[in-house]
Motif scaffolding. Structure first.
Motif, mmCIF file in Angstrom:
data_model
loop_
_atom_site.group_PDB
_atom_site.id
_atom_site.type_symbol
_atom_site.label_atom_id
_atom_site.label_comp_id
_atom_site.label_asym_id
_atom_site.label_seq_id
_atom_site.Cartn_x
_atom_site.Cartn_y
_atom_site.Cartn_z
ATOM 1 N N ALA A 185 36.917 46.100 45.057
ATOM 2 C CA ALA A 185 35.741 45.303 44.713
ATOM 3 C C ALA A 185 35.696 44.095 45.636
ATOM 4 C CB ALA A 185 35.797 44.860 43.253
ATOM 5 N N ASP A 186 34.572 43.382 45.651
ATOM 6 C CA ASP A 186 34.461 42.198 46.505
ATOM 7 C C ASP A 186 34.894 40.949 45.744
ATOM 8 O OD1 ASP A 186 32.318 41.519 44.843
ATOM 9 O OD2 ASP A 186 30.839 42.389 46.190
ATOM 10 N N ARG A 187 34.705 39.795 46.343
ATOM 11 C CA ARG A 187 35.197 38.540 45.784
ATOM 12 C C ARG A 187 34.529 38.162 44.473
ATOM 13 N NH1 ARG A 187 35.882 38.315 51.146
ATOM 14 N NH2 ARG A 187 37.742 37.243 51.958
ATOM 15 N N ALA A 188 33.380 38.719 44.196
ATOM 16 C CA ALA A 188 32.705 38.398 42.937
ATOM 17 C C ALA A 188 33.505 38.875 41.727
ATOM 18 C CB ALA A 188 31.310 39.026 42.915
ATOM 19 N N TYR A 189 34.462 39.769 41.945
ATOM 20 C CA TYR A 189 35.270 40.316 40.852
ATOM 21 C C TYR A 189 36.662 39.684 40.800
ATOM 22 C CZ TYR A 189 31.645 43.900 40.713
ATOM 23 O OH TYR A 189 30.447 44.555 40.606
ATOM 24 N N ASP A 190 36.847 38.600 41.534
ATOM 25 C CA ASP A 190 38.150 37.940 41.562
ATOM 26 C C ASP A 190 38.443 37.293 40.213
ATOM 27 O OD1 ASP A 190 40.498 36.678 42.314
ATOM 28 O OD2 ASP A 190 39.442 34.943 43.153
ATOM 29 N N SER A 191 39.506 37.754 39.556
ATOM 30 C CA SER A 191 39.915 37.216 38.255
ATOM 31 C C SER A 191 41.348 37.656 37.970
ATOM 32 C CB SER A 191 38.981 37.695 37.138
ATOM 33 O OG SER A 191 39.511 37.405 35.866
ATOM 34 N N GLY A 192 42.212 36.689 37.726
ATOM 35 C CA GLY A 192 43.591 37.001 37.422
ATOM 36 C C GLY A 192 43.763 37.831 36.160
ATOM 37 N N PRO A 193 43.138 37.432 35.033
ATOM 38 C CA PRO A 193 43.274 38.234 33.811
ATOM 39 C C PRO A 193 42.758 39.654 33.962
ATOM 40 C CG PRO A 193 42.471 36.033 33.285
ATOM 41 C CD PRO A 193 42.459 36.145 34.768
ATOM 42 N N HIS A 194 41.681 39.825 34.734
ATOM 43 C CA HIS A 194 41.150 41.169 34.928
ATOM 44 C C HIS A 194 42.105 42.008 35.779
ATOM 45 C CE1 HIS A 194 37.525 39.181 33.484
ATOM 46 N NE2 HIS A 194 36.973 40.371 33.327
ATOM 47 N N ARG A 195 42.756 41.376 36.755
ATOM 48 C CA ARG A 195 43.743 42.115 37.544
ATOM 49 C C ARG A 195 44.889 42.604 36.658
ATOM 50 N NH1 ARG A 195 42.526 38.082 41.475
ATOM 51 N NH2 ARG A 195 41.803 38.965 43.457
ATOM 52 N N GLU A 196 45.361 41.721 35.801
ATOM 53 C CA GLU A 196 46.468 42.097 34.927
ATOM 54 C C GLU A 196 46.067 43.219 33.970
ATOM 55 O OE1 GLU A 196 49.583 41.141 35.210
ATOM 56 O OE2 GLU A 196 48.935 40.020 36.990
ATOM 57 N N GLU A 197 44.841 43.155 33.463
ATOM 58 C CA GLU A 197 44.378 44.197 32.545
ATOM 59 C C GLU A 197 44.281 45.545 33.258
ATOM 60 O OE1 GLU A 197 43.116 46.171 29.196
ATOM 61 O OE2 GLU A 197 43.955 44.148 29.365
ATOM 62 N N LEU A 198 43.804 45.537 34.499
ATOM 63 C CA LEU A 198 43.720 46.790 35.252
ATOM 64 C C LEU A 198 45.105 47.359 35.520
ATOM 65 C CD1 LEU A 198 40.886 45.974 37.837
ATOM 66 C CD2 LEU A 198 40.751 47.552 35.915
ATOM 67 N N ARG A 199 46.036 46.493 35.876
ATOM 68 C CA ARG A 199 47.403 46.977 36.110
ATOM 69 C C ARG A 199 48.002 47.550 34.839
ATOM 70 N NH1 ARG A 199 47.805 41.998 39.334
ATOM 71 N NH2 ARG A 199 47.756 42.582 41.562
ATOM 72 N N ILE A 207 41.260 43.510 45.244
ATOM 73 C CA ILE A 207 40.157 42.556 45.178
ATOM 74 C C ILE A 207 40.542 41.312 45.957
ATOM 75 C CG2 ILE A 207 38.633 41.237 43.659
ATOM 76 C CD1 ILE A 207 39.421 43.160 41.394
ATOM 77 N N PRO A 208 39.801 40.933 46.992
ATOM 78 C CA PRO A 208 40.138 39.703 47.734
ATOM 79 C C PRO A 208 39.893 38.466 46.879
ATOM 80 C CG PRO A 208 38.042 40.599 48.485
ATOM 81 C CD PRO A 208 38.625 41.604 47.536
ATOM 82 N N LYS A 209 40.637 37.428 47.149
ATOM 83 C CA LYS A 209 40.508 36.190 46.387
ATOM 84 C C LYS A 209 39.381 35.333 46.945
ATOM 85 C CE LYS A 209 45.263 35.906 44.711
ATOM 86 N NZ LYS A 209 46.461 35.056 44.589
ATOM 87 N N ARG A 210 38.794 34.536 46.061
ATOM 88 C CA ARG A 210 37.737 33.616 46.487
ATOM 89 C C ARG A 210 38.321 32.537 47.412
ATOM 90 N NH1 ARG A 210 33.199 33.936 42.910
ATOM 91 N NH2 ARG A 210 33.642 35.222 41.078
ATOM 92 N N ARG A 211 37.422 31.977 48.192
ATOM 93 C CA ARG A 211 37.773 30.868 49.095
ATOM 94 C C ARG A 211 38.891 31.252 50.063
ATOM 95 N NH1 ARG A 211 37.466 28.816 43.958
ATOM 96 N NH2 ARG A 211 35.609 27.574 43.498
ATOM 97 N N THR A 212 38.892 32.497 50.460
ATOM 98 C CA THR A 212 39.809 32.951 51.497
ATOM 99 C C THR A 212 38.992 33.450 52.679
ATOM 100 O OG1 THR A 212 39.923 35.175 50.514
ATOM 101 C CG2 THR A 212 41.622 33.586 49.865
ATOM 102 N N GLU A 213 39.626 33.524 53.823
ATOM 103 C CA GLU A 213 38.934 33.921 55.044
ATOM 104 C C GLU A 213 38.456 35.368 54.928
ATOM 105 O OE1 GLU A 213 39.741 34.053 59.890
ATOM 106 O OE2 GLU A 213 41.289 33.346 58.477
ATOM 107 N N HIS A 214 37.250 35.595 55.390
ATOM 108 C CA HIS A 214 36.702 36.946 55.385
ATOM 109 C C HIS A 214 37.429 37.809 56.419
ATOM 110 C CE1 HIS A 214 33.169 36.471 52.692
ATOM 111 N NE2 HIS A 214 33.297 35.199 53.042
ATOM 112 N N GLY A 215 37.268 39.112 56.254
ATOM 113 C CA GLY A 215 37.947 40.033 57.150
ATOM 114 C C GLY A 215 39.163 40.659 56.516
ATOM 115 N N SER A 216 39.096 40.858 55.202
ATOM 116 C CA SER A 216 40.224 41.476 54.495
ATOM 117 C C SER A 216 40.396 42.945 54.863
ATOM 118 C CB SER A 216 40.034 41.340 52.981
ATOM 119 O OG SER A 216 38.867 42.038 52.563
#
Length: 265
Positions: A185-199, A207-216
């Motif tokens: 997913a893109d940066r709009a889906y960046d969320s720590g709790p959601h990552r943990e739930e998916l795992r 999912i790339p983190k917000r406020r990070t350099e583009h080009g992931s």
């Protein structure tokens, strides 16, 4: 000659899912109901052209727009369109055509003239009312789950509902339902709790983190869901919403995703 709107392949899969017609009275049976295949043709004509239901010409023999709209709603409420999509996904799974190695999720917005259910101000369109179609696909772009929200809803709010809506297409009874190994997913889906739930569900989030350099580099996997959204919005009735009733808009989203699934067979 042009291709029929309701192909034999589609009708063979849909006809067994339709409810039986209600019994007719011996005396005063009333008007004979329209053929189901004809009404489906009218529904698909409106879905693909985007015309208003009232503008569907009755001379075509598919029934008036009001009748087709009524059948679209009735079959959505009875679960016909949902069962059609599930049956197509099951057929794809049995043919080993669903790639569970990864999945991708994204959303696309549509104008909602006059507003209605699941409509809200679109911040990217000067606050005009709109709806947002959220789609989760496999690695090839097969739509596995869809939801509809207002255009103002954050994308991340639908991440877990989409992951939880992936249908059970396991081949054997008691077998663990298949699910994607990774979710892009893109940066709009960046969320720590959601990552943990998916795992916790056995899905590794990419999912790339917000406020990070583009080009992931993750875009090389996400483009399939964007293509599926473009296919979904090729049905013009979904590109510009004119029905305030949420059911009349949700039903074409499910039906449209089922038609996309049929293309992979």
């Amino acid at each position: 000659m042009s291709k029929p709107l309701v192909s034999d392949a589609l009708w063979q899969r849909l006809e067994p899912l339709l409810p039986p017609p209600p019994p007719r009275r011996f005396r005063f049976p009333g008007r004979k109901p329209l053929d189901c295949r004809h009404t489906l043709t009218g529904i698909l004509f409106v879905l693909k052209t985007g015309i208003n239901w009232e503008d569907l010409p009755a001379e075509l023999g598919w029934g008036c727009g009001k009748t087709c709209k009524k059948y679209l709603e009735a079959r959505y409420r009875s679960g016909v369109w949902q069962r059609l999509r599930h049956a197509l996904l099951q057929e794809l799974q049995d043919a080993d055509r669903i790639d569970w190695s990864r999945a991708a999720v994204d959303s696309a917005k549509a104008r909602a003239l006059g507003g209605g259910d699941d409509a809200g101000p679109n911040s990217t369109d000067r606050g005009k009312l709109g709806s947002k179609h959220h789609v989760l696909t496999d690695a090839q772009g097969i739509p596995l789950a869809t939801t509809v929200t207002g255009a103002h809803a954050a994308d991340v709010t639908q991440l877990l509902p989409l992951a939880g809506s992936i249908p059970d297409v396991s081949s054997e009874p008691g077998e663990e339902p298949p699910q994607p190994e990774e979710l892009y997913a893109d940066r709009a889906y960046d969320s720590g709790p959601h990552r943990e739930e998916l795992r916790g569900r056995g899905i590794e989030p990419k999912i790339p983190k917000r406020r990070t350099e583009h080009g992931s580099g993750l875009g090389i996997y996400r483009w399939v869901v964007e293509r599926t959204e473009s296919w979904l919005h090729s049905f013009r009735k979904l590109r510009l919403r004119t029905d305030p009733d949420g059911v009349i808009h949700d039903a074409p989203v499910v039906l449209g995703s089922a038609l996309i699934c049929l293309r992979f067979l």
